[in-house]
Design an enzyme around this catalytic site. Structure first.
Site, PDB file in Angstrom:
ATOM      1  N   LYS A  80      42.096  42.275  43.914  1.00 46.08           N
ATOM      2  CA  LYS A  80      41.989  41.328  42.798  1.00 46.08           C
ATOM      3  C   LYS A  80      43.256  41.381  41.934  1.00 46.08           C
ATOM      4  CE  LYS A  80      37.728  39.948  43.653  1.00 46.08           C
ATOM      5  NZ  LYS A  80      37.761  40.074  45.099  1.00 46.08           N
ATOM      6  N   ASP A  81      43.484  40.309  41.172  1.00 45.04           N
ATOM      7  CA  ASP A  81      44.681  40.193  40.341  1.00 45.04           C
ATOM      8  C   ASP A  81      44.840  41.387  39.409  1.00 45.04           C
ATOM      9  OD1 ASP A  81      43.524  37.345  40.896  1.00 45.04           O
ATOM     10  OD2 ASP A  81      45.659  37.049  40.523  1.00 45.04           O
ATOM     11  N   LYS A  82      46.102  41.731  39.140  1.00 41.90           N
ATOM     12  CA  LYS A  82      46.394  42.857  38.258  1.00 41.90           C
ATOM     13  C   LYS A  82      46.311  42.438  36.789  1.00 41.90           C
ATOM     14  CE  LYS A  82      49.879  46.329  37.097  1.00 41.90           C
ATOM     15  NZ  LYS A  82      51.197  46.926  37.419  1.00 41.90           N
TER      16      LYS A  82
END
Length: 374
Positions: A80-82
Site C-alpha cells: 500500500k502507498d507510503k
C-alpha cells in the site's frame, strides 16, 4: 494538480472476502473491509494493519521487531502507498493474539485462520483522496496504466534493469543498478559516482563497500558478490529472487504501458498528459485485455502487431522470456472508477473503488485531466 500534501489526504482501505474464526473484540470495527467470520481456526493469526507514512514493507519490519519474530512469517496481499493512511489485512504464522499501537502503526488482532493472507488475494481498494486542482473535467474510465512507482522510487530504472536481465546482459544491468543517479542523498550519489569511476578496478571497488549507506543494501550485496565471484551474472544471485522478479515485472509493465499508449494514439478524443511518465487518456471504456509479456501468452490483431513491434525494437525474443521463466499473464486495458463521489470544500474530496492492480493516481489523472505535481 496536487495530491498527498499530507498522509491524511490519501486514505486506502483494502476490500477482501477473507474468512476468520474466533473473531476478537475488534472484528466488528473492521467488518466493512469485507472480512467474514465463517472461517476455520488454524496456525495463522490475522490482523488489520493501519499505517501512516510507512510502506507496507517498513511496517512489516517494525511488527517483526516488536513481536520478536522473523519477517518471513508475515504475509500480506499487496503493498500500500507510503504517504497515506492505509488499512489492510496481514497474517502471521503462529503470531501472538494481541494488538499493537505505535505512533504511525496500529495492528489490530481480529482472529485466526487455517490459511495465510496471500499475495494478490484481496478484491480491490476503496480510496478517499483530497485533490488540489481547479475542477474535475475528465472521465471516470481510464486506460489501466501502471504508474510511476512500478518503475522505481527515487530512480525510474527498474524496467531497464529487468530488460537487461531478460537479455542476459548482466554487466549492463549491474551498471544501471549500481551507478544510475536519481533523486537521492548526496552521500548515495557520491558512492554511485565512485563505483562508476572505479568500474574496471576491483581493488578500488573494495574500498567503496564501507562507504555504502544503508539505503544501498541491495547494491552492496551485489557489489560484494561481484568482487568475490568476478562474474556479473553470478553476482545477481546475491540479490533476493523476489527483487530480481520485481525488475522483470517492471519491464513487463513498461511494455504494457507502451502497448496501451500506441493502441490509443490513433483513437479519437485523446488527451496527452506528461508528468514523470507520459499518458494518453480517452473518453470511453473498452473491454480488452493486453498481455504482460511472457512465453505462454498470446496477443491478437492490433495488440499483437504493437507488441511484436516493441519487442523487436527492444531486442527481446520469446526464447529469452522462456529462459528466464517469464510466463506472462493478461491485464485489463481499461478500468472504471466505481461508486465515484466528488465533494468540493477547499479541495476536491474524491471517493471511489478500484479493482486490485489499478492505480488511484492514474484514475485521478483521468478524472482531472492534469499532470500530478510530485
Amino acid at each position: 494538480m496536487r495530491i498527498k500534501e499530507k498522509p491524511e489526504d490519501f486514505v486506502v482501505i483494502e476490500k477482501t472476502n477473507f474468512s476468520i474464526a474466533e473473531p476478537s473484540k475488534y472484528y466488528d470495527q473492521f467488518k466493512f473491509m469485507g472480512i467474514k467470520d465463517n472461517g476455520i481456526p488454524g496456525d495463522y493469526t490475522i490482523y488489520v494493519l493501519k499505517k501512516k507514512n510507512l510502506s507496507t514493507t517498513q511496517a512489516i519490519k517494525i511488527i517483526a521487531k516488536q513481536f520478536r519474530l522473523s519477517k518471513y512469517r508475515i504475509s500480506f496481499s499487496g503493498e500500500k502507498d507510503k504517504k497515506a493512511i492505509t488499512y489492510q489485512l496481514i497474517s502471521i504464522y503462529k503470531g501472538p493474539k494481541k494488538s499493537m499501537f505505535l505512533d504511525n502503526l496500529e495492528l489490530y488482532y481480529i482472529g485466526l485462520s487455517d490459511k495465510p493472507v496471500k499475495l494478490g488475494s484481496h478484491l480491490g481498494n476503496y480510496f478517499e483522496i483530497k485533490v488540489y486542482a481547479e475542477s474535475p473535467k475528465g472521465f471516470d474510465v481510464f486506460p489501466n496504466y501502471f504508474d510511476v512507482q512500478r518503475f522505481g522510487d527515487k530512480r525510474l530504472v527498474n524496467h531497464l534493469i529487468g530488460k537487461h536481465l531478460i537479455k542476459n546482459e548482466c554487466e549492463e544491468a549491474a551498471k544501471i543498478l549500481l551507478t544510475f543517479v536519481g533523486k537521492e542523498s548526496k552521500k548515495t550519489i557520491k558512492v554511485r559516482q565512485l563505483i562508476k569511476e572505479y568500474w574496471n578496478n576491483i581493488e578500488k571497488l573494495k574500498k567503496v563497500i564501507p562507504l555504502m549507506p544503508k539505503a544501498l543494501d541491495i547494491e552492496k550485496a551485489y557489489l560484494q558478490s561481484f568482487i568475490e565471484k568476478k562474474d556479473y551474472c553470478k553476482a545477481f544471485k546475491a540479490i533476493p529472487k523476489w527483487i530480481l522478479m520485481l525488475f522483470i515485472h517492471s519491464y513487463q509493465s513498461y511494455i504494457f504501458n507502451e502497448t496501451l499508449k500506441m493502441y490509443l494514439k490513433n483513437k479519437t478524443k485523446i488527451i496527452k498528459i506528461r508528468d514523470l511518465l507520459e499518458f494518453y487518456f480517452a473518453d470511453y471504456y473498452e473491454n480488452i485485455e493486453i498481455p504482460l509479456i511472457g512465453y505462454k501468452v498470446n496477443a491478437k490483431g492490433e495488440i499483437k502487431e504493437i507488441i511484436d513491434y516493441l519487442l523487436d525494437k527492444e531486442g527481446i525474443t520469446i526464447e529469452m522470456l522462456k529462459n528466464k521463466k517469464v510466463v506472462g499473464t493478461y491485464r485489463k486495458g481499461f478500468q472504471k472508477m466505481y461508486d465515484l463521489k466528488i465533494k468540493k470544500n477547499q479541495k476536491w474530496l474524491t471517493k471511489f473503488y478500484l479493482e486490485k492492480g489499478s492505480y488511484a493516481t492514474v484514475a485521478i489523472r483521468s478524472l482531472f485531466l492534469e499532470p500530478i505535481d510530485f
